[in-house]
Design an enzyme around this catalytic site. Structure first.
Site, PDB file in Angstrom:
ATOM      1  N   ARG A  81       9.952  12.430  71.760  1.00  0.00           N
ATOM      2  CA  ARG A  81      11.293  12.938  72.106  1.00  0.00           C
ATOM      3  C   ARG A  81      11.873  12.160  73.274  1.00  0.00           C
ATOM      4  O   ARG A  81      13.053  11.854  73.308  1.00  0.00           O
ATOM      5  CB  ARG A  81      11.203  14.434  72.419  1.00  0.00           C
ATOM      6  N   LYS A 183      20.041  15.106  81.773  1.00  0.00           N
ATOM      7  CA  LYS A 183      20.361  16.012  82.875  1.00  0.00           C
ATOM      8  C   LYS A 183      21.850  16.220  83.104  1.00  0.00           C
ATOM      9  O   LYS A 183      22.293  17.276  83.500  1.00  0.00           O
ATOM     10  CB  LYS A 183      19.751  15.468  84.164  1.00  0.00           C
ATOM     11  N   GLU A 219      21.685  27.650  71.531  1.00  0.00           N
ATOM     12  CA  GLU A 219      20.453  27.906  72.289  1.00  0.00           C
ATOM     13  C   GLU A 219      20.858  28.418  73.661  1.00  0.00           C
ATOM     14  O   GLU A 219      22.032  28.604  73.945  1.00  0.00           O
ATOM     15  CB  GLU A 219      19.615  26.621  72.411  1.00  0.00           C
TER      16      GLU A 219
HETATM   17  N1  PLP Z   1      16.078  23.991  75.079  1.00  0.00           N
HETATM   18  C1  PLP Z   1      16.248  23.600  76.350  1.00  0.00           C
HETATM   19  C2  PLP Z   1      17.634  23.444  76.854  1.00  0.00           C
HETATM   20  C3  PLP Z   1      15.130  23.348  77.165  1.00  0.00           C
HETATM   21  O1  PLP Z   1      15.302  22.977  78.435  1.00  0.00           O
HETATM   22  C4  PLP Z   1      13.842  23.509  76.644  1.00  0.00           C
HETATM   23  C5  PLP Z   1      12.664  23.260  77.461  1.00  0.00           C
HETATM   24  O2  PLP Z   1      12.006  22.287  77.345  1.00  0.00           O
HETATM   25  C6  PLP Z   1      13.712  23.920  75.318  1.00  0.00           C
HETATM   26  C7  PLP Z   1      14.842  24.153  74.569  1.00  0.00           C
HETATM   27  C8  PLP Z   1      12.359  24.099  74.698  1.00  0.00           C
HETATM   28  O3  PLP Z   1      11.768  22.883  74.350  1.00  0.00           O
HETATM   29  P1  PLP Z   1      10.174  22.738  74.290  1.00  0.00           P
HETATM   30  O4  PLP Z   1       9.707  23.788  73.362  1.00  0.00           O
HETATM   31  O5  PLP Z   1       9.956  21.379  73.744  1.00  0.00           O
HETATM   32  O6  PLP Z   1       9.686  22.934  75.668  1.00  0.00           O
END
Ligand code: PLP
Ligand code: COI
Length: 340
Positions: A81, A183, A219
């Site tokens: 990623r 960011k 989200e």
């Molecule tokens: N969405 C956001 C905005 C995040 O900051 C995170 C944290 O990493 C996630 C989703 C969840 O991603 P992951 O399951 O890869 O930690």
């Protein structure tokens, strides 16, 4: 010797640990990388990261398992990623083997900071990269630094027995397509004002709708979302403007292959949310945190978990995922990377 910390009551904050990993990119290649005790960074006033926010990060955890090993969960997924994010930001990709080696070195060097098994705490790892040299025209830098620091953390959300409360804000927020943790721009920096407002109003997070139509669920500021339908299908939003959560991908796999549930990744209009019986936030930091209520311009949706504090399917998903991470349940091939 494991540090003497009140692990069970640890929050989600920065604690300086002993070592961080540092590697520099210059003249088209990465140096060997090293561990450093210096947590500070000195930068040129015109460094690309300061002027144009050319920077990105990842988030992952190391855990102590039931048989007292230290493991990381799917670090190859974080490496991939971050590579996608770097390409979108005109930053150099750190090869996957180098990323995983850096993760392992960082965890080994801070092994005393890995919380004991069964405390609910973990060692959070923050890999990140930033533009190092001075730029003044709007163009990519040519020198970059990659670092990983480690900090022990506890729960990110404290939902108690009613689950966390969310609000649908009047703010748009979308991750640039095909990226991880960017960011600035539309991502974290732009989520700071809405999250401060949400906290003032007593909400744990904002549940963002898609910026284009403001009708579909996306989200929250720091986690993806999943829902459970009345017939126990696990549903999660399909969108290319949310962060592609590794936890979410793992949960969908667990739902299907371990729990025999139907899963759907599809567009979810907000108007459908009231039909669901469970809702939870998922991510490295969030793990799987039940949502109890969502407010949207005066209208509330409640998820009632009968004072259990968690829905039945959410609990099964949580127990299976955490069981895999802590070595209590056999993991799918390649999910667990043993550090020591
Ligand atoms: N969405 C956001 C905005 C995040 O900051 C995170 C944290 O990493 C996630 C989703 C969840 O991603 P992951 O399951 O890869 O930690
Ligand atoms: C993570 O879960 O790793 C995140 O990036 C969430 C974070 C914003 C604390």
């Amino acid at each position: 010797m494991t540090k003497n910390i009140d692990w069970a009551n640890l929050g989600f904050g920065y604690i300086k640990t002993d070592y961080r990993y540092v590697s520099n990119y210059k003249d088209g290649s990465w140096d060997e990388g090293t561990l450093s005790t210096d947590e500070t960074i000195t930068l040129n006033e015109s460094a690309g990261v300061l002027q144009y926010a050319q920077t990105c990060f990842e988030g992952m955890k190391a855990y102590r398992t039931v048989d007292n090993k230290v493991v990381c969960f799917r670090p190859d997924m974080n490496a991939k990623r971050m590579a996608d994010t770097c390409k979108r930001l005109e930053m150099p990709v750190l090869p996957e083997e180098k990323f995983i080696d850096a993760v392992i070195q960082t965890v080994k060097a801070n092994i005393d900071w890995v919380p004991p098994y069964g405390t609910g705490a973990a060692l959070y790892l923050r890999p990140y990269m930033f533009a190092y040299n001075a730029v003044i025209g709007v163009k990519p830098a040519t020198e970059f630094q990659f670092r990983i620091f480690a900090t022990p953390v506890g729960a990110y959300f404290k939902g108690g027995t009613t689950g966390v409360a969310l609000r649908v804000p009047d703010f748009d927020r979308a991750a640039p397509r095909g990226t991880g943790h960017v960011k600035a721009g539309l991502n974290y920096a732009m989520s700071l004002h809405p999250v401060v407002e949400a906290h003032k109003q007593g909400y744990a997070e904002n549940l963002y709708l898609d910026s284009a139509t403001r009708t579909n669920v996306e989200e929250t500021g720091g986690a993806n979302v999943i829902f459970v339908t009345k017939d126990n299908t696990v549903v999660t939003p399909k969108s290319n403007t949310i962060l592609p959560s590794i936890t979410r991908r793992s949960l969908m796999y667990v739902a299907e292959k371990y729990l025999g549930l139907k899963t759907e990744e599809r567009v979810i209009p907000y108007s459908e949310v009231k039909e669901f019986k469970e809702c939870a936030l998922c991510g490295t930091a969030a793990v799987l945190s039940p949502v109890g209520r969502i407010d949207n311009n005066g209208e509330s949706i409640h998820f009632d978990y009968n004072s259990q504090g968690i829905g039945e399917v959410t609990k099964k998903l949580y127990d299976t995922l955490v069981g895999i991470q802590l070595g209590k349940i056999e993991a799918p091939e390649g999910w667990i990377r043993v550090v020591e």
